[in-house]
Design a protein around this motif. Structure first.
Motif, short mmCIF file in Angstrom:
data_model
loop_
_atom_site.label_atom_id
_atom_site.label_comp_id
_atom_site.label_asym_id
_atom_site.label_seq_id
_atom_site.Cartn_x
_atom_site.Cartn_y
_atom_site.Cartn_z
N ASP A 194 1.06 -62.32 -93.26
CA ASP A 194 1.99 -61.49 -94.04
C ASP A 194 2.99 -60.77 -93.16
O ASP A 194 4.17 -60.65 -93.52
N GLU A 195 2.55 -60.30 -92.02
CA GLU A 195 3.44 -59.55 -91.15
C GLU A 195 4.55 -60.44 -90.59
O GLU A 195 5.73 -60.05 -90.54
N ALA A 196 4.17 -61.65 -90.18
CA ALA A 196 5.17 -62.59 -89.67
C ALA A 196 6.15 -62.99 -90.78
O ALA A 196 7.35 -63.17 -90.53
N GLU A 197 5.62 -63.12 -91.99
CA GLU A 197 6.49 -63.48 -93.11
C GLU A 197 7.52 -62.37 -93.37
O GLU A 197 8.69 -62.65 -93.65
N LYS A 198 7.09 -61.12 -93.28
CA LYS A 198 8.02 -59.99 -93.48
C LYS A 198 9.17 -60.05 -92.48
O LYS A 198 10.33 -59.83 -92.83
N HIS A 199 8.85 -60.34 -91.21
CA HIS A 199 9.90 -60.43 -90.18
C HIS A 199 10.83 -61.62 -90.46
O HIS A 199 12.05 -61.52 -90.28
N GLN A 233 11.54 -71.32 -100.32
CA GLN A 233 10.15 -71.74 -100.52
C GLN A 233 9.52 -72.22 -99.22
O GLN A 233 8.36 -71.94 -98.94
N SER A 234 10.30 -72.93 -98.41
CA SER A 234 9.76 -73.43 -97.14
C SER A 234 9.36 -72.29 -96.22
O SER A 234 8.32 -72.34 -95.56
N LEU A 235 10.21 -71.25 -96.18
CA LEU A 235 9.88 -70.10 -95.34
C LEU A 235 8.60 -69.45 -95.82
O LEU A 235 7.72 -69.10 -95.02
N HIS A 236 8.47 -69.29 -97.12
CA HIS A 236 7.27 -68.65 -97.68
C HIS A 236 6.02 -69.45 -97.33
O HIS A 236 4.99 -68.87 -96.93
N ARG A 237 6.08 -70.75 -97.46
CA ARG A 237 4.91 -71.58 -97.18
C ARG A 237 4.55 -71.61 -95.71
O ARG A 237 3.40 -71.88 -95.35
N SER A 238 5.51 -71.34 -94.86
CA SER A 238 5.25 -71.37 -93.41
C SER A 238 4.40 -70.19 -92.95
O SER A 238 3.84 -70.22 -91.85
N TYR A 239 4.31 -69.15 -93.78
CA TYR A 239 3.60 -67.94 -93.36
C TYR A 239 2.57 -67.51 -94.41
O TYR A 239 2.38 -66.33 -94.67
N LEU A 240 1.88 -68.49 -95.01
CA LEU A 240 0.93 -68.18 -96.08
C LEU A 240 -0.21 -67.28 -95.60
O LEU A 240 -0.75 -66.49 -96.39
N PHE A 241 -0.56 -67.38 -94.34
CA PHE A 241 -1.72 -66.63 -93.84
C PHE A 241 -1.33 -65.56 -92.84
O PHE A 241 -2.18 -65.07 -92.09
#
Length: 304
Positions: free
Chosen positions: A53-58, A43-51
């Motif tokens: 998407d590309e960085a979240e995928k990496h 959950q923490s990782l997901h919240r760190s990249y809310l805005f």
């Protein structure tokens, strides 16, 4: 039940030697394949990249890569002992959903799911665990962090008088699965049934009250006859009087049962809230492993 394709859910943060030993025991039959599977979410990782998407995928890819590396090390340990092992990871915040979908894709014969003990003593089940118990179409083996005995004892919990549509078919499934595990573990096989008669104080018929002892013995004999007709002579029978949630934990402790096989009937939330179920009333308070079996024809609401 076959045990050729065993799917094991792995929480990479909590892998015990006991779990690895049990996996190898399940894998000892020639031709058995083990798939180590980790359903990841942070959950923490997901919240760190809310805005972004590309960085979240990496970031997710890096997280899964770390989890996969841990599974590879575990797979290598099992392969060194002669196991046929593969591994897989996925990203899903709903562990039950991710595991069931994987079981369907993998065509698993049995799903192994480790569970931990709460600090207050009973076993901890989250909402997702109950969803897995209710919706997993494959026999589900809930494993505690404690070793099986050198000569284990497997007990099948049956109820031919159960208020489901076809209790005999469910009991047959329970007995067949119990027999398979007993052979695999070279275990002593037990069959258990509990029954409860109407308390004498609740009977308002004068004639029944007077002859309560005879009525009780008649009911007990009926249950005994049905139970004996269900099983072979080489199993150990236990006919227990009392509510299942009270007598089964006592029997497990008294007989040193290592693994309890029982039916799991999928129920709606309201039914569970009002009357509960044998699974929910037993499984969190008994110190043994559980194999939960669905009634024949059960179809999970979760698909591939």
């Amino acid at each position: 039940m076959k045990t050729e394709r065993v799917l094991v859910h792995i929480d990479t943060a909590q892998v015990s030697d006991t779990l690895m030993q049990k996996i190898m025991i399940l894998a000892q039959k020639k031709g058995t394949m083990i798939e180590l599977f980790s359903c990841c979410y942070n959950q923490s990782l997901h919240r760190s990249y809310l805005f972004d998407d590309e960085a979240e995928k990496h970031a997710v890819a890096g997280y899964l890569h770390q989890a996969e590396a841990k599974l590879i090390r575990l797979a290598e340990q099992l392969e060194a002992q002669g196991g046929q092992v593969s591994y897989d990871v996925t990203w899903n915040r709903n562990v039950a959903e991710g595991l069931i979908r994987k079981a369907l894709r993998y065509r698993a014969d049995i799903v192994v799911f480790p569970i931990g003990r709460h600090s207050h003593g009973h076993y901890l089940f989250r909402q997702g665990d109950w969803q897995l118990i209710a919706q997993c179409p494959t026999p589900l083996l809930l494993i505690r962090d404690q070793q099986w005995a050198v000569h284990p004892r497997v007990a099948a919990l049956v109820d031919p008088f159960h208020q489901c549509e076809e209790p005999q078919k469910l009991d047959n499934q329970v007995l067949k699965n119990s027999q398979v595990l007993s052979r695999l573990l070279v275990a002593e096989q037990h069959v258990v049934h509990s029954f409860a008669t109407i308390p004498q104080a609740a009977i308002f018929d004068e004639h029944l009250t007077i002859d309560y002892a005879a009525m009780h013995e008649k009911v007990k004999q009926q249950h005994t006859d049905v139970l004996q007709a269900m099983v072979s002579k080489d199993v150990i029978l236990h006919l227990e009087q009392g509510d299942v949630h009270a007598v089964i934990p006592a029997l497990v402790k008294r007989e040193n049962i290592d693994l309890l096989v029982m039916g799991s009937i999928s129920r709606g939330f309201l039914d569970r809230f009002l009357v509960g179920s044998s699974v929910e009333r037993i499984v969190g308070h008994v110190d043994c492993d559980f194999l939960l079996v669905k009634q024949p024809g059960f179809v999970s609401p979760i698909t591939e």
